[in-house]
Design an enzyme around this catalytic site. Structure first.
Site, mmCIF file in Angstrom:
data_model
loop_
_atom_site.group_PDB
_atom_site.id
_atom_site.type_symbol
_atom_site.label_atom_id
_atom_site.label_comp_id
_atom_site.label_asym_id
_atom_site.label_seq_id
_atom_site.Cartn_x
_atom_site.Cartn_y
_atom_site.Cartn_z
ATOM 1 N N SER A 151 0.928 -1.340 -0.096
ATOM 2 C CA SER A 151 0.119 0.070 -0.020
ATOM 3 C C SER A 151 0.809 1.182 -0.001
ATOM 4 O O SER A 151 1.739 1.202 0.566
ATOM 5 C CB SER A 151 -0.770 0.076 1.308
ATOM 6 O OG SER A 151 -1.419 1.106 1.432
ATOM 7 N N LYS A 157 1.721 -3.300 6.709
ATOM 8 C CA LYS A 157 2.211 -3.466 5.029
ATOM 9 C C LYS A 157 3.724 -3.324 4.942
ATOM 10 O O LYS A 157 4.269 -4.194 4.258
ATOM 11 C CB LYS A 157 1.443 -2.538 4.093
ATOM 12 C CG LYS A 157 -0.260 -2.712 4.232
ATOM 13 C CD LYS A 157 -0.497 -4.076 3.552
ATOM 14 C CE LYS A 157 -1.796 -4.355 3.440
ATOM 15 N NZ LYS A 157 -2.129 -5.562 2.631
ATOM 16 N N TYR A 214 -1.801 0.463 10.113
ATOM 17 C CA TYR A 214 -2.217 -0.577 8.725
ATOM 18 C C TYR A 214 -1.040 -0.368 7.948
ATOM 19 O O TYR A 214 -0.471 -1.294 7.457
ATOM 20 C CB TYR A 214 -3.370 0.363 8.304
ATOM 21 C CG TYR A 214 -3.353 -0.221 6.574
ATOM 22 C CD1 TYR A 214 -3.707 -1.514 6.458
ATOM 23 C CD2 TYR A 214 -3.365 0.726 5.650
ATOM 24 C CE1 TYR A 214 -3.975 -1.799 5.197
ATOM 25 C CE2 TYR A 214 -3.349 0.353 4.307
ATOM 26 C CZ TYR A 214 -3.758 -0.839 3.851
ATOM 27 O OH TYR A 214 -3.946 -1.272 2.734
#
Ligand code: UDP
Length: 315
Positions: free
Chosen positions: A116, A144, A140
């Site tokens: 991402s 990643k 988040y």
């Protein structure tokens, strides 16, 4: 025939990938715990294994006969990740370690991973290249980035694809594969469903951009999946490449609203609202590497993303 394990194949992007892979002659095993995905989005040609990344035995079983993995599964809500950082680390990072361990047991050494743009955090470059500093600003993005590092350390053949803003929809043989998040937080689906009584909230109109609203780089989900298929063919032994996927240009929130108004033929009710915590003003991908390494270029413009999103939501 190449048999691919698609983790997260019941989600918006994973189900689109599964359908397109079949259309291209691949065979797919879908692995998904249905925590956020939808069983009815799983392509009927696929073998479906309902299982969690936290279940090593289920992963080992699902991988039987597979030659490669496209790994989409994981928790993906930025706001939720701030509230539950341990959960995001556990499911995304520990879960991916389980997947890599199960792959090693089967001698499967090829993976394309759904990374991402959130790995970059507050951008220092415009456009953002794969060499730009990766300094995530939420759990988040941190999860990643931790996975990207774990894959590098594993020594397998890998490509991490760092998505910018994915939109649009694919019409498979059985119907449209719509973006169906609950809760929905993404701009384009929210623009399309805005009403007078529930208008779109524009998160900040005082950003340092031409019209004061945030600029993002939107890429059509079908173009995005094309890049995954090209990535499968570009994997090199023991090499891990990181590749941005966007369009190479950006649209402001107000530009997205006005493009949607043209596509819909009506106004989109919207109200000015405070900034959303953690949003950078501008996020635009450099897609030079995607082009040179994969031979990839997106071909579907914002209007096509909006039209396909509209068609997918009315069925
Ligand atoms: N956005 C907005 N209102 C909304 C949802 C999003 O103004 O209801 C803005 C958001 O601030 C960002 C852009 O739209 O600038 C895209 O947001 P989205 O959540 O779709 O993707 P993100 O860029 O956060 O991954």
């Amino acid at each position: 025939m190449t048999r691919i394990l698609v983790t997260g194949g019941a989600g918006y992007i994973g189900s689109t990938a599964t359908a397109i892979l079949f259309d291209r002659g691949y065979e797919v095993v879908v692995f998904d715990d249905l925590s956020t995905g939808h069983a009815d989005a799983v392509d009927s040609r696929a073998t479906f294994v309902q299982g969690s990344l936290l279940d090593p035995a289920a992963l080992r079983n699902a991988l039987v006969g597979c030659q490669a993995v496209i790994h989409f599964a994981g928790k993906s809500l930025v706001g939720e990740s701030v509230e539950k950082p341990e959960l995001y680390h556990h499911v995304n990072v520990d879960g991916t370690q389980n997947l890599l361990d199960a792959m090693a047991i089967h001698g499967i050494d090829k993976i394309v991973f759904s990374s991402s743009a959130a790995t970059y955090g507050q951008p220092v470059d415009d456009p953002i290249t794969e060499e730009s500093v990766a300094s995530p600003t939420n759990p988040y993005g941190a999860s990643k980035l931790a996975i990207d590092k774990m894959i590098s350390a594993s020594g397998i053949s890998a490509i991490s694809l760092r998505y910018f803003n994915v939109a649009g929809a694919y019409e498979s043989k059985t119907g449209w594969l719509a973006e169906r998040h609950n809760p929905e937080t993404h701009l384009i689906p929210l623009v399309l469903r805005a009403t007078e009584s529930n208008p779109l909230k524009i998160f900040g109109t005082d950003w340092d951009t031409a019209d004061g609203t945030c600029i993002r780089d939107y890429v059509h989900v079908v173009d995005l999946i094309e890049a995954h298929i090209l990535a499968l063919g570009a994997l090199q032994p023991h090499l891990h490449e990181i590749v941005n996927l966007g369009s190479g240009g950006g649209y402001s929130v107000r530009q997205v609203i006005s493009a949607a108004e043209s596509v819909l033929g009506r106004t989109v009710p919207a109200v000015e609202s405070p900034r959303r915590a953690g949003d950078p003003a501008t996020l635009v991908a450099s897609i030079v590497k995607a082009n040179s390494l994969l031979g990839w270029k997106p071909s579907r413009e914002l209007n096509s993303m909006l039209r396909d999103a509209v068609n997918s939501q009315v069925q």
